[in-house]
Design a protein around this motif. Structure first.
Motif, PDB file in Angstrom:
ATOM      1  N   ARG A  38      47.681  44.402  33.490  1.00  0.00           N
ATOM      2  CA  ARG A  38      47.683  44.178  34.939  1.00  0.00           C
ATOM      3  C   ARG A  38      46.410  43.483  35.426  1.00  0.00           C
ATOM      4  O   ARG A  38      46.044  43.595  36.587  1.00  0.00           O
ATOM      5  CB  ARG A  38      47.854  45.503  35.707  1.00  0.00           C
ATOM      6  N   ILE A  58      43.772  38.703  37.721  1.00  0.00           N
ATOM      7  CA  ILE A  58      44.369  39.515  38.782  1.00  0.00           C
ATOM      8  C   ILE A  58      43.415  40.656  39.114  1.00  0.00           C
ATOM      9  O   ILE A  58      42.922  41.356  38.219  1.00  0.00           O
ATOM     10  CB  ILE A  58      45.737  40.083  38.347  1.00  0.00           C
ATOM     11  N   SER A  94      45.717  44.997  40.950  1.00  0.00           N
ATOM     12  CA  SER A  94      47.139  44.709  40.853  1.00  0.00           C
ATOM     13  C   SER A  94      48.010  45.822  41.415  1.00  0.00           C
ATOM     14  O   SER A  94      49.113  45.558  41.906  1.00  0.00           O
ATOM     15  CB  SER A  94      47.499  44.461  39.385  1.00  0.00           C
ATOM     16  N   HIS A 133      46.765  42.375  46.985  1.00  0.00           N
ATOM     17  CA  HIS A 133      45.700  42.143  46.022  1.00  0.00           C
ATOM     18  C   HIS A 133      45.488  40.647  45.835  1.00  0.00           C
ATOM     19  O   HIS A 133      46.173  39.828  46.460  1.00  0.00           O
ATOM     20  CB  HIS A 133      46.010  42.830  44.682  1.00  0.00           C
ATOM     21  N   THR A 136      44.751  37.133  43.302  1.00  0.00           N
ATOM     22  CA  THR A 136      44.871  36.461  42.005  1.00  0.00           C
ATOM     23  C   THR A 136      44.149  35.116  42.105  1.00  0.00           C
ATOM     24  O   THR A 136      43.959  34.571  43.199  1.00  0.00           O
ATOM     25  CB  THR A 136      46.340  36.234  41.597  1.00  0.00           C
ATOM     26  N   PHE A 182      55.479  44.393  36.060  1.00  0.00           N
ATOM     27  CA  PHE A 182      54.060  44.230  36.327  1.00  0.00           C
ATOM     28  C   PHE A 182      53.272  45.483  35.907  1.00  0.00           C
ATOM     29  O   PHE A 182      53.820  46.551  35.813  1.00  0.00           O
ATOM     30  CB  PHE A 182      53.833  43.947  37.812  1.00  0.00           C
TER      31      PHE A 182
END
Length: 269
Positions: A132, A174, A177, A182, A184, A269
């Protein structure tokens, strides 16, 4: 008469003196005790018989008590330390010792500009997600020919359409996550192709007027929203940098523009 009394008196004296002599002899012979040693222990008592007097004599024997010597305790010899075997968990990797793996596929729309006209592209993305924290995959985008370019210098014809696309490897760190919102930071790099063709809406020949290939790199930043455990929306802003792109009537850096991207991700994910 005197002789009779003298003999009787002598006999009486002998009779009375015999027990005293015998008592002294018995006392001397019987108590034959050896001198005890310090810290001695009585081991045995022996009885002796005197032939001459028919009397018994008691001898008590003493021996020195000696503490037993303690036996030395031999300590085991230390064994040489065995070299520590390398376990798989001792090797540090990107995925870690207790890694979590996942992946996703995505479809997106990208808005940019080219020759002072808006440019729309459609794309697809696929990536493997490690712990993640990092996604690694491929990124592909194609130009949707919605615009016509009729004022290009050095061109003998009007109403040209732009075709082409680009794609390459994707690396996407990332942050946070598991949070609903969140961040990226996608970075894509690879190669592409662009070309001019007569307008696709006029029904004219699709012969390519001009074309070229190029290299590119496109870093960006994105805000991602978790709508479900398997579905996420990604809103990104990126900047594309190209090299070796040369088209007639077009500046070499014309494709180096800001991009605004909406991507829908589906996966684990």
């Amino acid at each position: 008469m005197k002789n009779y009394y003298s003999v009787a008196t002598l006999a009486l004296l002998v009779f009375l003196s015999f027990p005293v002599f015998a008592f002294q002899q018995i006392t001397t012979d019987t108590v034959a005790v050896e001198e005890p040693l310090p810290d001695a222990v009585v081991v045995s008592v022996d009885t002796l018989n005197r032939d001459s007097s028919k009397q018994d004599a008691i001898v008590v024997k003493y021996y020195q008590a000696v503490d037993p010597q303690p036996q030395p305790v031999s300590e085991p010899e230390p064994q040489p330390a065995k070299p520590k075997e390398k376990k798989h968990s001792d090797i540090r990797t990107i995925s870690g010792s207790g890694h979590h793996g996942g992946g996703y596929g995505a479809l997106g729309i990208k808005i940019s500009s080219f020759n002072d006209e808006s440019l729309t592209m459609a794309g697809a993305r696929g990536a493997w997600v490690i712990n993640r924290a990092l996604a690694f995959g491929v990124d592909l985008w194609g130009v949707i020919p919605t615009n016509e370019y009729d004022d290009l210098p050095s061109m003998a014809m009007d109403d040209l359409s732009l075709l082409g696309g680009y794609g390459g490897f994707l690396l996407e760190p990332i942050l946070f996550s598991n949070q609903v919102i969140h961040l990226t930071f996608p970075v894509s790099a690879g190669a592409g192709w662009l070309g001019y063709v007569p307008s696709v809406y006029d029904g004219e020949s699709s012969e390519i007027v001009d074309q070229d290939v190029f290299w590119y790199v496109e870093p960006g930043a994105a805000v991602e929203l978790n709508l479900a455990r398997c579905f996420r929306l990604n809103f990104a802003v990126s900047k594309r940098f190209t090299q070796d792109l040369r088209l007639i009537g077009t500046a070499n850096d014309e494709f180096d523009e800001l991009n605004y991207t909406l991507t829908m991700k589906i996966g684990r994910f």
